[in-house]
Every structure is written in structure tokens, then in C-alpha cells.
Design a protein around this motif. Structure first.
Motif, mmCIF file in Angstrom:
data_model
loop_
_atom_site.group_PDB
_atom_site.id
_atom_site.type_symbol
_atom_site.label_atom_id
_atom_site.label_comp_id
_atom_site.label_asym_id
_atom_site.label_seq_id
_atom_site.Cartn_x
_atom_site.Cartn_y
_atom_site.Cartn_z
ATOM 1 N N LEU A 105 45.956 39.335 26.873
ATOM 2 C CA LEU A 105 45.330 40.209 27.859
ATOM 3 C C LEU A 105 46.121 40.125 29.157
ATOM 4 N N PRO A 106 46.043 41.096 30.035
ATOM 5 C CA PRO A 106 45.329 42.373 29.864
ATOM 6 C C PRO A 106 46.288 43.504 29.527
ATOM 7 N N SER A 107 45.853 44.437 28.740
ATOM 8 C CA SER A 107 46.691 45.561 28.342
ATOM 9 C C SER A 107 46.606 46.721 29.328
ATOM 10 N N TRP A 108 45.762 46.601 30.341
ATOM 11 C CA TRP A 108 45.568 47.713 31.286
ATOM 12 C C TRP A 108 46.446 47.574 32.537
ATOM 13 N N ARG A 114 47.389 37.395 35.565
ATOM 14 C CA ARG A 114 46.559 36.217 35.301
ATOM 15 C C ARG A 114 45.124 36.447 35.765
ATOM 16 N N VAL A 115 44.968 36.986 36.955
ATOM 17 C CA VAL A 115 43.624 37.200 37.513
ATOM 18 C C VAL A 115 42.834 38.184 36.663
ATOM 19 N N GLN A 116 43.477 39.284 36.246
ATOM 20 C CA GLN A 116 42.782 40.267 35.417
ATOM 21 C C GLN A 116 42.328 39.650 34.092
ATOM 22 N N ARG A 117 43.166 38.833 33.522
ATOM 23 C CA ARG A 117 42.806 38.169 32.261
ATOM 24 C C ARG A 117 41.623 37.237 32.458
ATOM 25 N N GLU A 118 41.632 36.478 33.540
ATOM 26 C CA GLU A 118 40.578 35.485 33.736
ATOM 27 C C GLU A 118 39.268 36.121 34.185
ATOM 28 N N ILE A 119 39.320 37.251 34.898
ATOM 29 C CA ILE A 119 38.083 37.975 35.209
ATOM 30 C C ILE A 119 37.456 38.482 33.917
ATOM 31 N N ALA A 152 41.508 44.760 45.566
ATOM 32 C CA ALA A 152 42.452 45.395 44.645
ATOM 33 C C ALA A 152 42.247 44.857 43.232
ATOM 34 N N GLN A 153 42.071 43.542 43.110
ATOM 35 C CA GLN A 153 41.859 42.942 41.788
ATOM 36 C C GLN A 153 40.531 43.385 41.181
ATOM 37 N N ALA A 154 39.482 43.395 41.979
ATOM 38 C CA ALA A 154 38.157 43.738 41.479
ATOM 39 C C ALA A 154 38.064 45.199 41.050
ATOM 40 N N VAL A 155 38.643 46.096 41.859
ATOM 41 C CA VAL A 155 38.616 47.521 41.513
ATOM 42 C C VAL A 155 39.428 47.775 40.247
ATOM 43 N N ARG A 156 40.573 47.133 40.129
ATOM 44 C CA ARG A 156 41.388 47.298 38.922
ATOM 45 C C ARG A 156 40.593 46.870 37.691
ATOM 46 N N TYR A 157 39.836 45.782 37.810
ATOM 47 C CA TYR A 157 39.043 45.333 36.661
ATOM 48 C C TYR A 157 37.909 46.316 36.347
ATOM 49 N N ASN A 172 48.708 48.676 44.150
ATOM 50 C CA ASN A 172 49.244 47.322 44.181
ATOM 51 C C ASN A 172 48.905 46.507 42.941
ATOM 52 N N THR A 173 48.057 47.037 42.071
ATOM 53 C CA THR A 173 47.773 46.377 40.788
ATOM 54 C C THR A 173 48.144 47.298 39.625
#
Length: 533
Positions: free
Chosen positions: A153-156, A170-175, A328-333, A515-516
Motif C-alpha cells: 500500500l498505497p496504490s493511490w 508511509r503515512v498513507q499506508r499507516e492511516i 494534505a495527508q488527511a485529504v488525500r486519504y 503535494n500528495t
């Protein structure tokens, strides 16, 4: 009498062969020729191409003065025939383009009557490079969003680490792992169940920003965030269980098992008393909107690349860099995967904006009316199907925020945005396309003054005057006032360059998606500062 006729004929012949006379005749006929060409150019449906005859040899166009007038007349007739043929061909090509775009339109609406009228079947229509197979994409995305052993992960996320904010992958995977526990029935599992903001005056951008704060709280308290009622999805376009839910537009923030578990325990009094479940009302406004962000990943914002320019200077740091990184991380998720419904909205928007250009590409490659049996191979299903839909590139996103936002930030006229756009174009001269998003009609009207740019935008009624955003959205209706901004947001996020007003939450979130989304080095030019800077 015969002698007189011979004398007159001889005189006429001598005059006809005289150089001044020939000049006059040729000049007169050439004038007729040029006039015909000019009128043909005006009436032509396409752009007149001077390749209809060659200028490489002057003598091949304008015969010598002693040539017969019949040659000139034949030349004019030949040019006229070529122009008529060219106009006919261009008209037929334009008709084919319109027909193909209409065929795609009707397929998107699942209306096959149009195709029957023109003697075609659904299978006869070629794939549009700008369109996605939404049903197939939805199945793939749901499969990718399911826990499977040894999955990477992540594929997005597009691009590598150097093309995104620090630690994005890493952050996207762990969220995702945090929000998708292995066992949702585990009694030690805690939840934060929250409705989306519904206060009057809260736009979609503010609602999303608020939810990013709640996701931060959930991660800090080791809770699974479960979103509940989303008022903007409470319309007829969202069917079944997705009505009134974020899952109408994007895949849910957690698994279906965890959602069921959370909605079951919220009905139990002991769950509230023991703190197993909390809700938005358990936290202060300051905690949601300005509280500390998760510290699981250290301080990656302290070494972010400086790629935002305001007033001619790169912004290397400000007092809310941590919030900028986290949002940015939260919106991307939260927006990692589109649903079939959102995919359909995007298809419709792309066909409206780019359909003609896509049709010309298809027509240049093949005879689309020719019966070609479509056979899907493994590479097409497993490799090529993952490609993003085509849009004309490079594309510049320009979001112009005006109206009632003046009470919160300095608003700028379109001219300021376009000065920044021209600066980008000076560096990248191949850039001549703009995706324009704005709520103001005057901005769309003024865009016609910039003929050296090609503008694309959604076809929707826009605001006139200084109405509040709430009034404007009410005039559109709930479905339209939700769908078209989200389409604009996703189209803007997919651009190659960015101009906006970072004092606007909407622009702030577009910047976060940049940025993500593999576009850190695209940069962002802003007409003003965010109010926290």
C-alpha cells in the motif's frame, strides 16, 4: 465592309497583344481571383490553408503576361474546386466529431436510442481516451481497498517520495492500516463517530477541513474514525445506503465491518460511559480546528521543499506548517478512491470539456464506424486499465475565489491570477490551457479577453453580484451544488501547474492534493497569503 472588319480586327489584335493591355487584363483577372479566395476564406468552416496551391514558384501561380487568359480562368476554376472540396471534407469531419461526442454522451447517460437512430450498437462506439469504465474501476478500487495479505500500500499515490510531501507513502499506508483493523469485533477497539459539519455558511472546503481535524484526534486517541451523516450527499443522485453518506462520492474512511460495529455500540449507554465511543461534541472547536496533529511521524514538515510563491517570494516556513502537512495527508486519504458515481460525474465533465479534442484523436487513428470486434486481452485488463483518463496537457489550474470571501481575505480580480499564469507560460511556452474554477459569472465572462489562452470550465449557472455562498448554493440545489464543486476540485488537482488564492480553504486543499499527488515540483503561485501565515 469586309475590308473595314479586317482593319478593326487587326487593330484589336495589336491592342490585345500590347504589353499595357495584357497587364490590365491579367491584373483584372488576378483581382477577381484574389477576391474569390478572400470570400472563400470567410465562408469556409475550417481555417483556410494556403497549401491549396504552392507559393514556391511565382510563375506556377501567376502565368506570364503573354499567356492566354484561358489559363488564368482555368487556374481560378481549379482553386475554386479545391476550396469547395476542402470545405466539404472539413464539414464532414466536423460532423463526424459531433456525432462521436454525442455517441459518448448518450452512452454515459445509458441512452441507446440515439445509437439506434444512427444505425449503430453500443459495441460499435470506440473507447474514449478521456473516459473511464466506471463499473470496472469501482470493482478494482473496492478490491484494492480490502485487506489482503502481503499487499503493498498505497496504490493511490502517484510519484515517488521526492515528488510528494515527506513520508507521504508511509503515512498513507499507516492511516489506512489504522482505519482498517484486522478484527473490528475486538472489544478493546475504540471509535470516534462524527457527522460532517452542517452549520450555515460552511462550504465543502470547510467541511473537509473539519473532518481532517477529527481524523487527527482519532489517530492520537487510537480510535477508528467513522463518518456518519453527510448532508451534501442527501439527494436523489446518491442511491441506497450511500444517500447522506461520504461513501456516495469516495470509498468509506473505514471498513464496512467497523462501520457496522461502531453503529451498533453507539446505541449502548455503557459504551459512551466507558469511553469506547466518542462523538464530535466531546471535543472543543479549538481541538478540532487548531489542535495538535499526530506526532507518530516526527516533524516531516520541518524539511518540506519550498515550492509555494507569494508576492514573488518562496515561502520556506510559517507558523502552521504542521497543519498544512497534515491536512494534505488527511485529504488525500479521505479522497483516495472515487466511487462509481463520482467516476460518472468526472466522465461527463471530461466529455463536455475535452470531448471534441478526444474525438479528433480517435478519428485520426481509425474509421470509428468500421465494425471492429473488441477483444479484451490480459494486458488490457490487468495493465492498461490502470492508466489515467486522457486530458489535454499541460493544463494549468486557476481557482478564482471572490464573492463573500472578501470578509476573510483579500480578494483579487482575474487580472492578478492571469499575470501569474503568464509568468508560468514564460517559462513553459507549451502551456496554453487553463482549467478555470470559480463561482463568479464575471470571471468566466472576462476569460474571453485572454484569447491567447484556451479555457475549460464546467457548464453551470454562476453567481452574479455579492450573494453569500449559501444563497448561491441554495439556488443551484443540493445535488448540483455538491457535484460540480467536487468535479472542479478533482479536475484542478489533476492539473500540471497551479495558480490560486491560498487564503481560500478550497485552494489550500487543492494545494494539499498537489503535494500528495506527485506534483510538489509543479509549484503553486498565490495571489494572497493564508490567514494563518
Amino acid at each position: 465592309m469586309k475590308s473595314l472588319e479586317r482593319v478593326v480586327s487587326e487593330k484589336a489584335l495589336k491592342l490585345g497583344n500590347s504589353f499595357p493591355c495584357q497587364i490590365c487584363v491579367v491584373g483584372f483577372l488576378c483581382g477577381i481571383c484574389l477576391t474569390s479566395l478572400f470570400l472563400a476564406a470567410l465562408t469556409s468552416l475550417g481555417t483556410f490553408e494556403f497549401a491549396a496551391f504552392s507559393f514556391t514558384s511565382t510563375s506556377s501561380v501567376f502565368p506570364p503576361c503573354n499567356s492566354s487568359t484561358s489559363q488564368i480562368i482555368n487556374m481560378v476554376a481549379s482553386i475554386d474546386r479545391k476550396l469547395k472540396w476542402k470545405n466539404k471534407v472539413e464539414t464532414e469531419e466536423e460532423d463526424e466529431v459531433k456525432l462521436l461526442v454525442s455517441a459518448w454522451d448518450n452512452l454515459l447517460l445509458n441512452e441507446e436510442d440515439f445509437l439506434k437512430k444512427v444505425g449503430m450498437n453500443k459495441s460499435d462506439v470506440p473507447n474514449g481516451p478521456h473516459l473511464e469504465n466506471c463499473e470496472e474501476k469501482a470493482r478494482v478500487r473496492e478490491r484494492l481497498d480490502t485487506r489482503i495479505a502481503n499487499r503493498t500500500l498505497p496504490s493511490w499515490i502517484s510519484g515517488g517520495d521526492e515528488e510528494n510531501y515527506p513520508l507521504t507513502r508511509r503515512v498513507q499506508r499507516e492511516i489506512w492500516i489504522h482505519q482498517h483493523p484486522l478484527d473490528c469485533q475486538n472489544k478493546s477497539l475504540k471509535f470516534l463517530v462524527a457527522d460532517w459539519e452542517t452549520l450555515p455558511g460552511f462550504g465543502i472546503g470547510a467541511q473537509i477541513a473539519g473532518m481532517t481535524g477529527l481524523l487527527a484526534i482519532a489517530i492520537k486517541e487510537n480510535r477508528v474514525l467513522v463518518t456518519n451523516h453527510y448532508n451534501r450527499a442527501d439527494h436523489d443522485g446518491c442511491k441506497g445506503s450511500s444517500r447522506g453518506s461520504w461513501s456516495c462520492y469516495f470509498l468509506p474512511e473505514t471498513s464496512e465491518e467497523c462501520r457496522k460495529r461502531a453503529f451498533a455500540i453507539v446505541k449502548k449507554r455503557e459504551a459512551w460511559e466507558s469511553g469506547i465511543v466518542t462523538r464530535k461534541q466531546n471535543y472543543t472547536t479549538k481541538e478540532i480546528w487548531a489542535g495538535p496533529i499526530p506526532k507518530l511521524w516526527g516533524k516531516p514538515w520541518s524539511y518540506m521543499k519550498s515550492t509555494t510563491e507569494i508576492n514573488g517570494s518562496l515561502i520556506s516556513s510559517h507558523r502552521k506548517m504542521d497543519r498544512r502537512w497534515w491536512r494534505a495527508q488527511a485529504v488525500r486519504y479521505l479522497m483516495r478512491y472515487q466511487t462509481e458515481y463520482t467516476c460518472g460525474l468526472m466522465n461527463t465533465a471530461r466529455n463536455s470539456a475535452f470531448g471534441k479534442e478526444a474525438a479528433k484523436i480517435v478519428l485520426s487513428a481509425r474509421d470509428w464506424r468500421k465494425k471492429n470486434k473488441k477483444i479484451k486481452t490480459q494486458i488490457e485488463e490487468q495493465v492498461w486499465s490502470d492508466h489515467k483518463p486522457w486530458i489535454p496537457r499541460p493544463m494549468l489550474s486557476v481557482h478564482v475565489r471572490m464573492g463573500d470571501k472578501a470578509c476573510e481575505m483579500r480578494v483579487a480580480a482575474l487580472e492578478e491570477y492571469m499575470r501569474l499564469a503568464d509568468r508560468i507560460r514564460d517559462r513553459f511556452p507549451e502551456l496554453n490551457r487553463i482549467w478555470l474554477s470559480t463561482e463568479m459569472k464575471e470571471v468566466v465572462d472576462r476569460s474571453e479577453d485572454y484569447a491567447h489562452w484556451r479555457f475549460y470550465y464546467t457548464k453551470v449557472a454562476r453567481q452574479v453580484g455579492n450573494k453569500s455562498m449559501a444563497e448561491y448554493e441554495a439556488s443551484l440545489g443540493r445535488e448540483m451544488s455538491t457535484n460540480y464543486p467536487l468535479v472542479n476540485f478533482l479536475m484542478a488537482s489533476d492539473a500540471d501547474f497551479f495558480v490560486g488564492a491560498l487564503g481560500s480553504t478550497w485552494c489550500f486543499l487543492i494545494d494539499g492534493m498537489r503535494n500528495t499527488g506527485g506534483k510538489v515540483m509543479s509549484g503553486y503561485l498565490s495571489v494572497n497569503k493564508d490567514r494563518f501565515w
